[in-house]
Motif scaffolding. Sequence first.
Motif, short mmCIF file in Angstrom:
data_model
loop_
_atom_site.label_atom_id
_atom_site.label_comp_id
_atom_site.label_asym_id
_atom_site.label_seq_id
_atom_site.Cartn_x
_atom_site.Cartn_y
_atom_site.Cartn_z
N GLY A 130 0.81 -1.21 0.00
CA GLY A 130 0.00 0.00 0.00
C GLY A 130 0.84 1.26 0.00
O GLY A 130 1.98 1.26 0.48
N THR A 131 0.28 2.30 -0.58
CA THR A 131 0.89 3.63 -0.53
C THR A 131 -0.20 4.63 -0.16
O THR A 131 -1.39 4.37 -0.39
CB THR A 131 1.52 4.03 -1.87
OG1 THR A 131 0.51 4.04 -2.87
CG2 THR A 131 2.65 3.09 -2.26
N LEU A 132 0.21 5.74 0.40
CA LEU A 132 -0.73 6.79 0.78
C LEU A 132 0.00 8.12 0.72
O LEU A 132 1.07 8.26 1.33
CB LEU A 132 -1.25 6.55 2.21
CG LEU A 132 -2.25 7.54 2.76
CD1 LEU A 132 -3.60 7.38 2.07
CD2 LEU A 132 -2.40 7.36 4.26
N PRO A 133 -0.55 9.09 0.00
CA PRO A 133 0.09 10.41 0.02
C PRO A 133 0.12 10.96 1.45
O PRO A 133 -0.87 10.82 2.19
CB PRO A 133 -0.81 11.27 -0.87
CG PRO A 133 -1.52 10.28 -1.75
CD PRO A 133 -1.71 9.06 -0.90
N VAL A 134 1.22 11.55 1.84
CA VAL A 134 1.35 12.14 3.17
C VAL A 134 0.24 13.16 3.42
O VAL A 134 -0.28 13.27 4.54
CB VAL A 134 2.75 12.77 3.35
CG1 VAL A 134 2.84 13.60 4.61
CG2 VAL A 134 3.82 11.66 3.35
N SER A 135 -0.18 13.85 2.38
CA SER A 135 -1.22 14.86 2.51
C SER A 135 -2.57 14.28 2.96
O SER A 135 -3.44 15.01 3.43
CB SER A 135 -1.41 15.61 1.19
OG SER A 135 -1.83 14.70 0.18
N GLN A 136 -2.73 12.96 2.84
CA GLN A 136 -3.99 12.30 3.24
C GLN A 136 -3.92 11.73 4.65
O GLN A 136 -4.82 11.00 5.07
CB GLN A 136 -4.36 11.23 2.23
CG GLN A 136 -4.74 11.77 0.88
CD GLN A 136 -5.18 10.69 -0.07
OE1 GLN A 136 -5.46 9.55 0.29
NE2 GLN A 136 -5.24 11.04 -1.35
N GLY A 137 -2.86 12.03 5.38
CA GLY A 137 -2.75 11.54 6.75
C GLY A 137 -1.86 10.32 6.87
O GLY A 137 -1.09 10.01 5.97
N ARG A 138 -2.01 9.64 8.00
CA ARG A 138 -1.17 8.47 8.30
C ARG A 138 -1.86 7.18 7.84
O ARG A 138 -3.08 7.09 7.87
CB ARG A 138 -0.90 8.40 9.79
CG ARG A 138 -0.05 9.57 10.28
CD ARG A 138 -0.11 9.76 11.79
NE ARG A 138 0.21 8.61 12.57
CZ ARG A 138 1.41 8.38 13.13
NH1 ARG A 138 2.38 9.25 12.97
NH2 ARG A 138 1.62 7.30 13.84
N PRO A 139 -1.09 6.17 7.46
CA PRO A 139 -1.70 4.90 7.07
C PRO A 139 -2.39 4.21 8.26
O PRO A 139 -2.05 4.46 9.42
CB PRO A 139 -0.52 4.05 6.59
CG PRO A 139 0.70 4.83 6.79
CD PRO A 139 0.35 6.16 7.34
N GLU A 140 -3.34 3.36 7.95
CA GLU A 140 -4.11 2.66 8.98
C GLU A 140 -3.20 1.90 9.95
O GLU A 140 -3.48 1.85 11.15
CB GLU A 140 -5.06 1.68 8.30
CG GLU A 140 -6.01 1.00 9.26
CD GLU A 140 -6.97 0.08 8.54
OE1 GLU A 140 -7.12 -1.07 9.00
OE2 GLU A 140 -7.56 0.51 7.54
N GLY A 141 -2.12 1.33 9.47
CA GLY A 141 -1.20 0.56 10.31
C GLY A 141 -0.52 1.39 11.40
O GLY A 141 0.05 0.83 12.32
N LEU A 142 -0.59 2.70 11.32
CA LEU A 142 0.00 3.57 12.34
C LEU A 142 -1.04 4.12 13.30
O LEU A 142 -0.69 4.84 14.22
CB LEU A 142 0.76 4.73 11.69
CG LEU A 142 2.02 4.36 10.93
CD1 LEU A 142 2.64 5.59 10.31
CD2 LEU A 142 3.01 3.65 11.84
N SER A 143 -2.29 3.80 13.10
CA SER A 143 -3.32 4.32 14.00
C SER A 143 -3.44 3.40 15.21
O SER A 143 -3.12 2.24 15.16
CB SER A 143 -4.66 4.43 13.28
OG SER A 143 -5.08 3.15 12.85
N GLY A 144 -3.93 3.96 16.27
CA GLY A 144 -4.15 3.16 17.47
C GLY A 144 -3.12 3.41 18.42
O GLY A 144 -2.78 3.33 19.41
#
Length: 144
Positions: A130-144
């Motif tokens: 998976g990839t996610l632009p930094v502008s869209q926040g943190r990836p799900e794996g970093l939440s919690g």
Amino acid sequence: RFGPDWVKPVLEGTDPELLKKGLGHYAATAPLGTVGNFSVAGHRRTYGDPFKDFPRLRPGDEVILKDAGTWYTYTLRSAPLRTVPTDVAVVDPVPEKSPFRAPGRYLTLTTCDPEWGHSHRLVVWAELTGTLPVSQGRPEGLSG
């Protein structure tokens, strides 16, 4: 398995002096997120113990990296493999001894073994999931 607050810089190169400051990208391997094998070395003990818990890694664990614009989530596809330091094919574009048989977007992590020695290496392999632009926040794996 390294913990939710585990954050280490990945510097360019694997010179012994550089690895005293953090993790090092094997310069001859692929850039982060591209087709090929982005390979990273780190000390298991000494210099901040960045890979102290390396033997605890398991298939399915996520390793999340970030550059200036993108988060990259790699999912481990192997448990740690013990090999010798001269086994440099473990960082090939399609890494030898890995579960991969065709080109892809891979991550290889390497560290010394045994814990306070350097006669062998531990290696794990992951693939980009998976990839996610930094502008869209943190990836799900970093939440919690």
